[in-house]
Design a protein around this motif. Structure first.
Motif, PDB file in Angstrom:
ATOM      1  N   SER A  27      26.563 -25.575 -25.144  1.00  0.00           N
ATOM      2  CA  SER A  27      27.080 -25.945 -23.812  1.00  0.00           C
ATOM      3  C   SER A  27      26.991 -24.794 -22.815  1.00  0.00           C
ATOM      4  CB  SER A  27      28.536 -26.436 -23.915  1.00  0.00           C
ATOM      5  OG  SER A  27      28.625 -27.530 -24.778  1.00  0.00           O
ATOM      6  N   ALA A  28      25.845 -24.116 -22.839  1.00  0.00           N
ATOM      7  CA  ALA A  28      25.641 -23.006 -21.898  1.00  0.00           C
ATOM      8  C   ALA A  28      25.292 -23.551 -20.520  1.00  0.00           C
ATOM      9  CB  ALA A  28      24.526 -22.094 -22.396  1.00  0.00           C
ATOM     10  N   ARG A  29      25.698 -22.804 -19.496  1.00  0.00           N
ATOM     11  CA  ARG A  29      25.311 -23.140 -18.125  1.00  0.00           C
ATOM     12  C   ARG A  29      24.160 -22.232 -17.690  1.00  0.00           C
ATOM     13  NH1 ARG A  29      28.281 -27.478 -15.841  1.00  0.00           N
ATOM     14  NH2 ARG A  29      26.640 -27.097 -14.309  1.00  0.00           N
ATOM     15  N   ILE A  30      23.412 -22.690 -16.708  1.00  0.00           N
ATOM     16  CA  ILE A  30      22.289 -21.912 -16.186  1.00  0.00           C
ATOM     17  C   ILE A  30      22.783 -21.069 -15.008  1.00  0.00           C
ATOM     18  CG2 ILE A  30      20.018 -22.024 -15.099  1.00  0.00           C
ATOM     19  CD1 ILE A  30      19.562 -24.670 -16.608  1.00  0.00           C
ATOM     20  N   LEU A  35      26.988  -9.831 -17.853  1.00  0.00           N
ATOM     21  CA  LEU A  35      27.296 -11.048 -17.086  1.00  0.00           C
ATOM     22  C   LEU A  35      27.635 -12.222 -18.012  1.00  0.00           C
ATOM     23  CD1 LEU A  35      24.571 -11.018 -14.268  1.00  0.00           C
ATOM     24  CD2 LEU A  35      27.033 -10.660 -13.979  1.00  0.00           C
ATOM     25  N   GLY A  36      27.332 -12.064 -19.300  1.00  0.00           N
ATOM     26  CA  GLY A  36      27.609 -13.142 -20.249  1.00  0.00           C
ATOM     27  C   GLY A  36      26.405 -14.000 -20.568  1.00  0.00           C
ATOM     28  N   VAL A  37      25.199 -13.519 -20.217  1.00  0.00           N
ATOM     29  CA  VAL A  37      23.976 -14.268 -20.511  1.00  0.00           C
ATOM     30  C   VAL A  37      23.626 -14.084 -21.991  1.00  0.00           C
ATOM     31  CG1 VAL A  37      21.497 -14.450 -20.019  1.00  0.00           C
ATOM     32  CG2 VAL A  37      23.121 -14.064 -18.144  1.00  0.00           C
ATOM     33  N   LYS A  38      23.473 -15.190 -22.698  1.00  0.00           N
ATOM     34  CA  LYS A  38      23.164 -15.141 -24.129  1.00  0.00           C
ATOM     35  C   LYS A  38      21.670 -15.225 -24.411  1.00  0.00           C
ATOM     36  CE  LYS A  38      27.537 -15.173 -25.295  1.00  0.00           C
ATOM     37  NZ  LYS A  38      28.147 -13.914 -25.788  1.00  0.00           N
ATOM     38  N   ALA A  39      20.914 -15.865 -23.491  1.00  0.00           N
ATOM     39  CA  ALA A  39      19.480 -16.027 -23.717  1.00  0.00           C
ATOM     40  C   ALA A  39      18.754 -16.098 -22.382  1.00  0.00           C
ATOM     41  CB  ALA A  39      19.206 -17.286 -24.534  1.00  0.00           C
ATOM     42  N   TYR A  41      32.614 -18.135 -15.216  1.00  0.00           N
ATOM     43  CA  TYR A  41      32.191 -18.717 -16.490  1.00  0.00           C
ATOM     44  C   TYR A  41      32.775 -17.943 -17.668  1.00  0.00           C
ATOM     45  CZ  TYR A  41      28.744 -21.766 -14.178  1.00  0.00           C
ATOM     46  OH  TYR A  41      28.131 -22.728 -13.421  1.00  0.00           O
ATOM     47  N   GLN A  42      32.889 -16.619 -17.529  1.00  0.00           N
ATOM     48  CA  GLN A  42      33.451 -15.820 -18.626  1.00  0.00           C
ATOM     49  C   GLN A  42      34.896 -16.205 -18.885  1.00  0.00           C
ATOM     50  OE1 GLN A  42      32.923 -11.600 -18.893  1.00  0.00           O
ATOM     51  NE2 GLN A  42      30.732 -11.690 -18.431  1.00  0.00           N
ATOM     52  N   LYS A  43      35.667 -16.430 -17.796  1.00  0.00           N
ATOM     53  CA  LYS A  43      37.073 -16.845 -17.959  1.00  0.00           C
ATOM     54  C   LYS A  43      37.172 -18.174 -18.697  1.00  0.00           C
ATOM     55  CE  LYS A  43      39.002 -14.470 -13.941  1.00  0.00           C
ATOM     56  NZ  LYS A  43      39.409 -14.619 -12.523  1.00  0.00           N
ATOM     57  N   GLU A  44      36.152 -19.022 -18.508  1.00  0.00           N
ATOM     58  CA  GLU A  44      36.146 -20.338 -19.161  1.00  0.00           C
ATOM     59  C   GLU A  44      35.482 -20.295 -20.545  1.00  0.00           C
ATOM     60  OE1 GLU A  44      33.907 -22.538 -16.321  1.00  0.00           O
ATOM     61  OE2 GLU A  44      35.503 -22.581 -14.815  1.00  0.00           O
ATOM     62  N   ASN A  45      35.069 -19.060 -20.977  1.00  0.00           N
ATOM     63  CA  ASN A  45      34.339 -18.890 -22.247  1.00  0.00           C
ATOM     64  C   ASN A  45      33.063 -19.727 -22.305  1.00  0.00           C
ATOM     65  OD1 ASN A  45      36.059 -17.002 -23.502  1.00  0.00           O
ATOM     66  ND2 ASN A  45      37.533 -18.640 -23.914  1.00  0.00           N
ATOM     67  N   THR A  46      32.392 -19.837 -21.171  1.00  0.00           N
ATOM     68  CA  THR A  46      31.147 -20.606 -21.089  1.00  0.00           C
ATOM     69  C   THR A  46      29.954 -19.658 -21.199  1.00  0.00           C
ATOM     70  OG1 THR A  46      32.178 -22.237 -19.635  1.00  0.00           O
ATOM     71  CG2 THR A  46      29.763 -22.171 -19.647  1.00  0.00           C
ATOM     72  N   PRO A  47      29.115 -19.827 -22.216  1.00  0.00           N
ATOM     73  CA  PRO A  47      27.920 -18.956 -22.311  1.00  0.00           C
ATOM     74  C   PRO A  47      26.923 -19.299 -21.205  1.00  0.00           C
ATOM     75  CG  PRO A  47      27.852 -20.665 -24.000  1.00  0.00           C
ATOM     76  CD  PRO A  47      29.179 -20.809 -23.311  1.00  0.00           C
ATOM     77  N   LEU A  48      26.026 -18.360 -20.920  1.00  0.00           N
ATOM     78  CA  LEU A  48      25.071 -18.522 -19.829  1.00  0.00           C
ATOM     79  C   LEU A  48      23.644 -18.291 -20.317  1.00  0.00           C
ATOM     80  CD1 LEU A  48      26.998 -16.500 -17.088  1.00  0.00           C
ATOM     81  CD2 LEU A  48      26.817 -18.991 -17.259  1.00  0.00           C
ATOM     82  N   VAL A  49      22.696 -18.927 -19.636  1.00  0.00           N
ATOM     83  CA  VAL A  49      21.277 -18.651 -19.857  1.00  0.00           C
ATOM     84  C   VAL A  49      20.606 -18.468 -18.493  1.00  0.00           C
ATOM     85  CG1 VAL A  49      21.142 -19.933 -22.025  1.00  0.00           C
ATOM     86  CG2 VAL A  49      20.579 -21.080 -19.882  1.00  0.00           C
ATOM     87  N   VAL A  50      19.471 -17.782 -18.517  1.00  0.00           N
ATOM     88  CA  VAL A  50      18.617 -17.646 -17.336  1.00  0.00           C
ATOM     89  C   VAL A  50      17.282 -18.286 -17.679  1.00  0.00           C
ATOM     90  CG1 VAL A  50      17.328 -15.997 -15.908  1.00  0.00           C
ATOM     91  CG2 VAL A  50      19.737 -15.571 -16.443  1.00  0.00           C
ATOM     92  N   VAL A  51      16.731 -19.048 -16.731  1.00  0.00           N
ATOM     93  CA  VAL A  51      15.432 -19.695 -16.916  1.00  0.00           C
ATOM     94  C   VAL A  51      14.448 -19.071 -15.927  1.00  0.00           C
ATOM     95  CG1 VAL A  51      14.178 -21.880 -16.841  1.00  0.00           C
ATOM     96  CG2 VAL A  51      16.542 -21.837 -17.646  1.00  0.00           C
ATOM     97  N   THR A  87      21.604 -27.552 -12.833  1.00  0.00           N
ATOM     98  CA  THR A  87      22.850 -28.305 -13.064  1.00  0.00           C
ATOM     99  C   THR A  87      23.009 -28.692 -14.534  1.00  0.00           C
ATOM    100  OG1 THR A  87      21.728 -30.409 -12.583  1.00  0.00           O
ATOM    101  CG2 THR A  87      22.790 -29.257 -10.727  1.00  0.00           C
ATOM    102  N   GLU A  88      21.978 -28.436 -15.349  1.00  0.00           N
ATOM    103  CA  GLU A  88      21.979 -28.868 -16.744  1.00  0.00           C
ATOM    104  C   GLU A  88      22.897 -27.986 -17.604  1.00  0.00           C
ATOM    105  OE1 GLU A  88      18.003 -29.540 -14.738  1.00  0.00           O
ATOM    106  OE2 GLU A  88      19.356 -27.835 -14.998  1.00  0.00           O
ATOM    107  N   THR A  89      23.236 -28.501 -18.769  1.00  0.00           N
ATOM    108  CA  THR A  89      23.829 -27.647 -19.814  1.00  0.00           C
ATOM    109  C   THR A  89      22.787 -27.493 -20.929  1.00  0.00           C
ATOM    110  OG1 THR A  89      24.866 -29.552 -20.876  1.00  0.00           O
ATOM    111  CG2 THR A  89      26.218 -28.266 -19.346  1.00  0.00           C
ATOM    112  N   ILE A  90      22.878 -26.363 -21.626  1.00  0.00           N
ATOM    113  CA  ILE A  90      21.852 -25.971 -22.592  1.00  0.00           C
ATOM    114  C   ILE A  90      22.485 -25.726 -23.968  1.00  0.00           C
ATOM    115  CG2 ILE A  90      20.173 -24.162 -23.177  1.00  0.00           C
ATOM    116  CD1 ILE A  90      19.304 -25.761 -20.731  1.00  0.00           C
ATOM    117  N   ASP A  91      21.829 -26.276 -24.999  1.00  0.00           N
ATOM    118  CA  ASP A  91      22.184 -25.950 -26.388  1.00  0.00           C
ATOM    119  C   ASP A  91      20.956 -25.358 -27.069  1.00  0.00           C
ATOM    120  OD1 ASP A  91      24.984 -27.202 -26.950  1.00  0.00           O
ATOM    121  OD2 ASP A  91      23.883 -28.767 -25.872  1.00  0.00           O
TER     122      ASP A  91
END
Length: 893
Positions: free
Chosen positions: A664-667, A790-794, A759-769, A832-836
């Motif tokens: 459930s990562a955000r972009i 920044l919390g980007v995982k991938a 996003y970090q406060k919400e524990n939401t991982p992040l990705v960059v495309v 706007t997508e979420t990523i797994d």
């Protein structure tokens, strides 16, 4: 340094040079038929393997596979142990910060902090901190140095502490030169020697550096290239560099340069050719009859720009020209004799007979007589344009690249009056002309040539246009000596090219502000003005925030464009201006002949200049000597906006946790092609209304004292706020908008930093495309560190530049690559997508495909495969540990 070899191939032997006996590993003793087919750069790597064959990092199987030269060879992971490490201060300060933080972490884990200590020699040259605030006056140098020490006092205190606290660590103080030129003129030895318990060893000089232009030293037959600061720290701490055996592209040089053509013109052709060829991750080795007429300075200019043509390095083997330069630059006779004897004994000496047998994976050739004078720009080093078409090309770029209406492109139609002057400014006016950068200031022919252009211009009565900010920043003090001895410095001074400092200045983005009336006119007219610099980088937003069009050129053409004052003038045929006699003066009237330049170079560049300038290279000025610091083993982190203990090791355990899938990562951003490390982590000025600017103001720092992002790389709070903060970056989530902005989960437009913190406060991982060639440019570790913080995982891209891919893994960020034919556009990704990402915790292997699940905001799911760009088993270990520093720290425990 520990040398241990099982010597399975029986290459260990002795070499006598002068009155010294050395132990060597002699490739010529290997009976394998492929020995004669190995290009010289691969022979250097093979010697490194032979010397470090210990059954663990290097096995006999590794060496055998290397010798096979088959398809499997070039997919084989090897361990490379460089002899030394080179740093500059922008990357060096955060590296020393990391070492200091590792000492703290070691203590907190009940280990011995002294274990965190360089095991190979490290030289740090302070060359990135001087800015061109003052220019065009005899006082410019003193004023800029004074400001440099005021701005950077806290950083310099810290570096002096590091010099005392760490063994094998030397600092070349500010005001000495640029690290690559100091390396070429002094530090590099071509053949390195080392005293160990069992005696003296001789082996090829090799290195890695925390600056991508480390490759310059390959012109002196020293194999080396730029790595991220993170990888360099691991090498310092005794870890090998993990790499795949590189393919070698042969580049054949034939003929001689034509009259009036410079080494800069040559390197721009080579850059364009090799970029078009595609040599990322490969070695380029130069060979052919044309090398016989090529000076070592010209070779160094070509080797310097390997990052611009995309290669790991551009290598020139040892020959008579190498020895000639070693003598000229003051290396002692014993060193020169050893280089010649070692190279000839071990098969590293260049000969046209040997070159016939080398197995290159591909080849190119260039007849030097076909090279024409050229520039590169307005946005990338590989975008070469021949000089006679530069004006025409610029006008086309105004319309197609800068979106200026065709009827508004001329100077008259775009003219804006400049306050307090009798002139106006328009599109294409050259507002910065800078002789700068290691690429060209290391080359006496183009520097003396620039001085002769200035001399002839002064004699004709020409002046630099009043809107041009001129500067001369040589890469070493030796340049000043020969410019003064040759008599040309006084003419450079007369047209405004006064010495402003010894350092990278404009090439790194330290051009300093434009005079306020000029800046105001640019802003009022939204003008596309230009810079012309003798550097190696001209990416968007790098040189100066007010200058959109930036051109690379030889120092001689920098002077010519300062005289012309506009990119809209065809300087090959249009008048540069009126002379003292009222007549037009043309470029041909002030351009020196090749013979004239060479005669002056031969007469003025002397060995005693090198001996004098490098005799006390580590001493520094009185200002440097006055700086006081502590001698403690761990650093006392004072309250500082420059130096701060980074959070990488917070909560670190003795054992790594298990890898997990990303759910459930955000972009955070959707980015295009050729996103540079400047886009990701700018080195230039900090805007007061940016997150970093607001942070500094909150700490009581006046905007006039912000300095640059580059200078503040020792403070993670500033740098994480500056990540993706380049004024020219375009996040495709916001159509047509420039700057470090994004949309958060609610659709609100906010800074990338503010969104990431939410996003970090919400524990939401992040990705960059992103698109193709993600992370091109400087070997900037903060582009990876900031991404991690920044919390980007991938990062999911179409392709990666070599160093940045390694840096991302070094910080525990997963680089993933779309398969051919799939990209952000075909997938219609809008942010706007979420990523797994699935397949990580199921025992991910190097270069494995993972499942990427894209969930649109309407709930529709789409699955594709993406390839992990963790390329080797060692890189996988780094990732499992959360980064390379965590891996090393645990290993040292």
């Amino acid at each position: 340094m520990h040398i241990q070899s099982n010597d399975s191939f029986k290459t260990k032997g002795s070499l006598k040079s002068g009155d010294r006996d050395y132990t060597i590993f002699n490739l010529q003793k290997i009976s394998h038929p492929n020995i004669r087919r190995l290009p010289v750069s691969l022979k250097v790597l093979l010697e490194n393997l032979l010397r470090h064959e210990d059954g663990l990092h290097v096995t006999a199987e590794d060496i055998q596979a290397f010798l096979n030269l088959d398809k499997a060879t070039f997919t084989r992971e090897i361990s490379f142990f460089p002899a030394r490490v080179l740093m500059q201060d922008f990357t060096g300060v955060p590296a020393v910060v990391d070492l200091a933080a590792m000492r703290d972490a070691m203590a907190s884990l009940q280990g011995d902090p002294k274990k965190i200590n360089p095991l190979v020699p490290v030289d740090l040259v302070i060359d990135h901190s001087v800015m061109v605030d003052s220019f065009g006056t005899p006082q410019a140098f003193d004023e800029n140095v004074k400001m440099e020490f005021q701005r950077n006092h806290e950083r310099y205190v810290f570096l002096k502490w590091g010099q005392k606290a760490f063994q094998n660590f030397k600092v070349v103080p500010p005001g000495t030169g640029i690290c690559h030129q100091v390396n070429l003129e002094y530090l590099g030895k071509t053949v390195w020697t080392k005293e160990v318990d069992s005696g003296s060893y001789a082996f090829p000089d090799t290195l890695v550096g925390t600056d991508s232009h480390t490759t310059m030293i390959n012109g002196l037959s020293v194999l080396g290239w730029g790595v991220g600061g993170i990888e360099a720290e691991a090498v310092m701490l005794g870890q090998p560099l993990s790499m795949l055996v590189p393919e070698v592209i042969g580049f054949k040089i034939e003929g001689k340069l034509s009259e009036g053509v410079t080494a800069t013109d040559l390197v721009l052709v080579i850059t364009q050719m090799l970029r078009k060829k595609g040599v990322v991750g490969k070695f380029v080795e130069f060979y052919g009859h044309g090398l016989a007429s090529m000076s070592l300075a010209d070779r160094a200019t070509i080797a310097n720009m390997a990052p611009e043509y995309g290669a790991t390095c551009g290598f020139f083997p040892v020959d008579d020209e190498t020895l000639k330069y070693l003598r000229l630059s003051g290396r002692d006779s014993a060193t020169v004799a050893l280089v010649e004897k070692y190279a000839k004994e071990t098969g590293l000496w260049r000969s046209e007979e040997s070159e016939k047998h080398y197995l290159y994976q591909d080849t190119l050739s260039l007849d030097l007589s076909q090279v024409e004078p050229a520039l590169a720009g307005p946005k990338r080093p590989q975008d070469r344009v021949v000089l006679k078409k530069a004006a025409q090309d610029f006008n086309q770029q105004l319309v197609s690249g800068f979106q200026i209406l065709a009827e508004k492109t001329s100077k008259d139609s775009s003219a804006v009056s400049v306050d307090g002057s009798n002139y106006s400014l328009g599109h294409g006016d050259v507002v910065i002309a800078a002789i700068t950068s290691c690429t060209n200031t290391s080359n006496p022919s183009v520097m003396i040539g620039a001085g002769l252009v200035a001399k002839k211009a002064v004699e004709k009565g020409l002046k630099v246009k009043p809107w041009v900010k001129t500067s001369l920043a040589p890469g070493s003090q030796v340049v000043t000596d020969y410019l003064e001895k040759s008599g040309v410095q006084k003419y450079l001074d007369q047209i405004g090219f006064n010495l402003v400092g010894y350092g990278c200045t404009t090439c790194i983005g330290n051009s300093g502000p434009l005079p306020q009336p000029i800046a105001n006119a640019v802003e009022r007219g939204n003008l596309v003005v230009a810079s012309v610099l003798s550097g190696n980088r001209n990416f968007e937003g790098r040189i100066n925030p007010h200058v959109k069009a930036n051109y690379l050129a030889s120092p001689m053409l920098v002077v010519a464009h300062a005289l012309a004052g506009s990119m809209q003038i065809d300087i090959t045929k249009d008048s540069l201006g009126k002379g003292a006699d009222g007549n037009d003066v043309y470029l041909k009237d002030i351009w020196p002949s090749t013979l004239e330049i060479q005669e002056l170079v031969n007469k003025t560049v002397e060995t005693k200049m090198f001996d004098s300038r490098y005799g006390n290279v580590f001493d520094g000025t009185e200002d440097w000597k006055k700086i006081e610091t502590t001698t403690s083993q761990t650093y006392s982190w004072d309250e500082s906006t420059y130096i701060k203990n980074p959070p990488y090791f917070k909560g670190m355990q003795k054992q790594p946790g298990s890898m997990s899938n990303i759910k459930s990562a955000r972009i955070l951003a959707v980015l295009g092609d050729s996103i540079t490390t400047d886009h990701i982590s700018p080195a230039g000025s900090i805007k007061k209304d940016s997150p970093a600017g607001r942070y500094l103001i909150g700490k009581g720092v006046d905007p006039v004292d912000f300095n640059s992002y580059g200078a503040r790389r020792g403070n993670d709070e500033v740098m994480v706020r500056g990540t993706f903060a380049n004024i020219r970056i375009k996040n495709e989530m916001l159509h047509g908008v420039e700057g470090g902005l994004t949309k958060d989960s609610s659709g609100e437009v906010v800074s990338i930093y503010d969104a990431a913190m939410k996003y970090q406060k919400e524990n939401t991982p992040l990705v960059v495309v992103a698109g193709k060639e993600y992370g091109t440019g400087s070997s900037r570790d903060w582009a990876a560190k900031g991404t991690r913080l920044l919390g980007v995982k991938a990062v999911i891209a179409e392709s990666f530049e070599r160093i940045h891919r390694s840096n991302l893994i070094g910080m525990g960020v997963l680089p993933l690559q779309f398969h051919s034919g799939v990209d952000r556009k075909s997938l219609k990704i809008d942010g706007t997508e979420t990523i797994d990402l699935v397949g990580i915790e199921e025992g991910m292997q190097a270069q494995q495909d993972l499942k990427l699940v894209i969930t649109n905001k309407d709930g529709h799911k789409h699955e594709i495969k993406v390839r992990s760009r963790i390329d080797t088993a060692v890189e996988l270990e780094y990732y499992k540990n959360g980064g390379i520093l965590h891996y090393v720290l645990r290993k040292l425990m």
